[in-house]
Write a protein that holds these residues in place. Structure first.
Motif, PDB file in Angstrom:
ATOM      1  N   CYS A 107      -3.069  -8.090   0.121  1.00 14.68           N
ATOM      2  CA  CYS A 107      -2.309  -6.839   0.607  1.00 14.68           C
ATOM      3  C   CYS A 107      -1.887  -6.886   2.250  1.00 14.68           C
ATOM      4  O   CYS A 107      -0.868  -6.751   2.863  1.00 14.68           O
ATOM      5  N   PHE A 118      -3.637   0.870 -11.264  1.00 17.06           N
ATOM      6  CA  PHE A 118      -4.713   0.424 -10.892  1.00 17.06           C
ATOM      7  C   PHE A 118      -5.953   0.846 -11.619  1.00 17.06           C
ATOM      8  O   PHE A 118      -6.975   0.199 -11.844  1.00 17.06           O
ATOM      9  N   ILE A 149      -8.193   2.354  -4.581  1.00 11.62           N
ATOM     10  CA  ILE A 149      -9.025   1.072  -4.741  1.00 11.62           C
ATOM     11  C   ILE A 149     -10.529   1.365  -4.585  1.00 11.62           C
ATOM     12  O   ILE A 149     -11.101   0.841  -5.604  1.00 11.62           O
ATOM     13  N   SER A 172     -11.179   2.548  -8.214  1.00 13.69           N
ATOM     14  CA  SER A 172     -11.150   1.542  -9.092  1.00 13.69           C
ATOM     15  C   SER A 172     -12.278   0.587  -9.009  1.00 13.69           C
ATOM     16  O   SER A 172     -12.848  -0.056  -9.931  1.00 13.69           O
ATOM     17  N   VAL A 173     -12.929   0.256  -7.843  1.00 12.06           N
ATOM     18  CA  VAL A 173     -13.893  -0.483  -7.577  1.00 12.06           C
ATOM     19  C   VAL A 173     -15.329   0.068  -8.239  1.00 12.06           C
ATOM     20  O   VAL A 173     -16.049  -0.488  -9.102  1.00 12.06           O
ATOM     21  N   TRP A 180      -6.642   3.602  -0.036  1.00 17.84           N
ATOM     22  CA  TRP A 180      -8.188   3.364  -0.017  1.00 17.84           C
ATOM     23  C   TRP A 180      -9.141   4.374  -0.970  1.00 17.84           C
ATOM     24  O   TRP A 180      -9.994   3.740  -1.705  1.00 17.84           O
ATOM     25  N   TYR A 217     -11.825  -7.497  -5.357  1.00 22.18           N
ATOM     26  CA  TYR A 217     -10.880  -6.398  -4.590  1.00 22.18           C
ATOM     27  C   TYR A 217     -10.779  -6.845  -3.076  1.00 22.18           C
ATOM     28  O   TYR A 217      -9.877  -6.393  -2.403  1.00 22.18           O
ATOM     29  N   THR A 257     -16.761  -7.830  -8.821  1.00 24.71           N
ATOM     30  CA  THR A 257     -15.918  -6.676  -8.597  1.00 24.71           C
ATOM     31  C   THR A 257     -15.531  -6.738  -7.084  1.00 24.71           C
ATOM     32  O   THR A 257     -14.202  -6.766  -6.628  1.00 24.71           O
ATOM     33  N   ALA A 315      -8.679  -1.538 -13.651  1.00 23.90           N
ATOM     34  CA  ALA A 315     -10.171  -1.581 -13.482  1.00 23.90           C
ATOM     35  C   ALA A 315     -11.041  -1.542 -14.602  1.00 23.90           C
ATOM     36  O   ALA A 315     -11.889  -2.114 -14.778  1.00 23.90           O
ATOM     37  N   HIS A 328      -7.949  -9.074  -3.069  1.00 23.85           N
ATOM     38  CA  HIS A 328      -6.818  -8.317  -3.295  1.00 23.85           C
ATOM     39  C   HIS A 328      -6.263  -7.454  -2.006  1.00 23.85           C
ATOM     40  O   HIS A 328      -5.254  -7.595  -1.497  1.00 23.85           O
ATOM     41  N   LEU A 329      -7.591  -7.430  -1.296  1.00 23.33           N
ATOM     42  CA  LEU A 329      -7.231  -6.679   0.113  1.00 23.33           C
ATOM     43  C   LEU A 329      -6.619  -7.679   1.065  1.00 23.33           C
ATOM     44  O   LEU A 329      -5.677  -7.501   1.928  1.00 23.33           O
ATOM     45  N   TYR A 378       0.860  -1.202   0.041  1.00 18.85           N
ATOM     46  CA  TYR A 378       0.018   0.021   0.112  1.00 18.85           C
ATOM     47  C   TYR A 378       0.871   1.366   0.138  1.00 18.85           C
ATOM     48  O   TYR A 378       0.436   2.364  -0.294  1.00 18.85           O
TER      49      TYR A 378
END
Length: 157
Positions: free
Chosen positions: A78, A42, A94, A97-98, A91, A71, A67, A46, A74-75, A25
């Motif tokens: 991370c 990123f 992301i 992107s979401v 944040w 993610y 989606t 998306a 992905h979290l 991050y």
């Protein structure tokens, strides 16, 4: 060994590409050129994900689910790699992107769902005026009977 963005690995403006840029991050920053490149990566991923939703999911109702699942995974990656993301830039990136992947994916899937369904067999059936008058048999309801028989075969076997 690394992959460069230019023709020569030494000429890439952001340095070598590593897994750090995907799961760390701290790599997302608005204060450096490298951080902006990660943010743009990123956001472009998306957009590519929205195209994937259009091709794979094909249903507007499922775009948000796919989606969010992507993610959330992905979290977790991370968190496993470096811990819970603590920067606001991460944040916001992301979240954007979401939002972009969901809205664009739903828009493309909705356009696909709203297309006209071609009824190619509707004009090729003969009208009743072409049927012989002297027949005592009732014309078969092929479409309904075939669908019922297909369902019956599927459920029984």
């Amino acid at each position: 060994m690394h992959v460069g963005w230019g023709s020569s690995p030494g000429l890439s403006p952001a340095g070598p590409l590593t897994v750090k840029y995907v799961f760390d991050y701290a790599a997302i920053s608005v204060q450096t050129f490298r951080g902006w490149m990660v943010i743009l990566t990123f956001l472009s991923s998306a957009l590519a994900g929205a195209l994937g939703l259009y091709i794979v999911v094909e249903r507007t109702k499922k775009c948000l689910d796919f989606t969010a699942t992507l993610y959330v995974i992905h979290l977790f990656c991370c968190v496993f790699y470096k811990g819970i993301p603590s920067t606001m830039e991460w944040w916001i990136t992301i979240g954007t992107s979401v939002l972009a992947m969901t809205v664009l994916g739903e828009w493309m899937c909705m356009r696909k769902e709203m297309r006209d369904i071609p009824l190619s067999g509707a004009t090729s059936r003969p009208s009743r005026s072409h049927l012989p008058i002297a027949t005592s048999e009732r014309p078969a309801r092929r479409g309904v009977d075939n669908n019922r028989m297909g369902l019956f075969r599927f459920l029984s076997g």
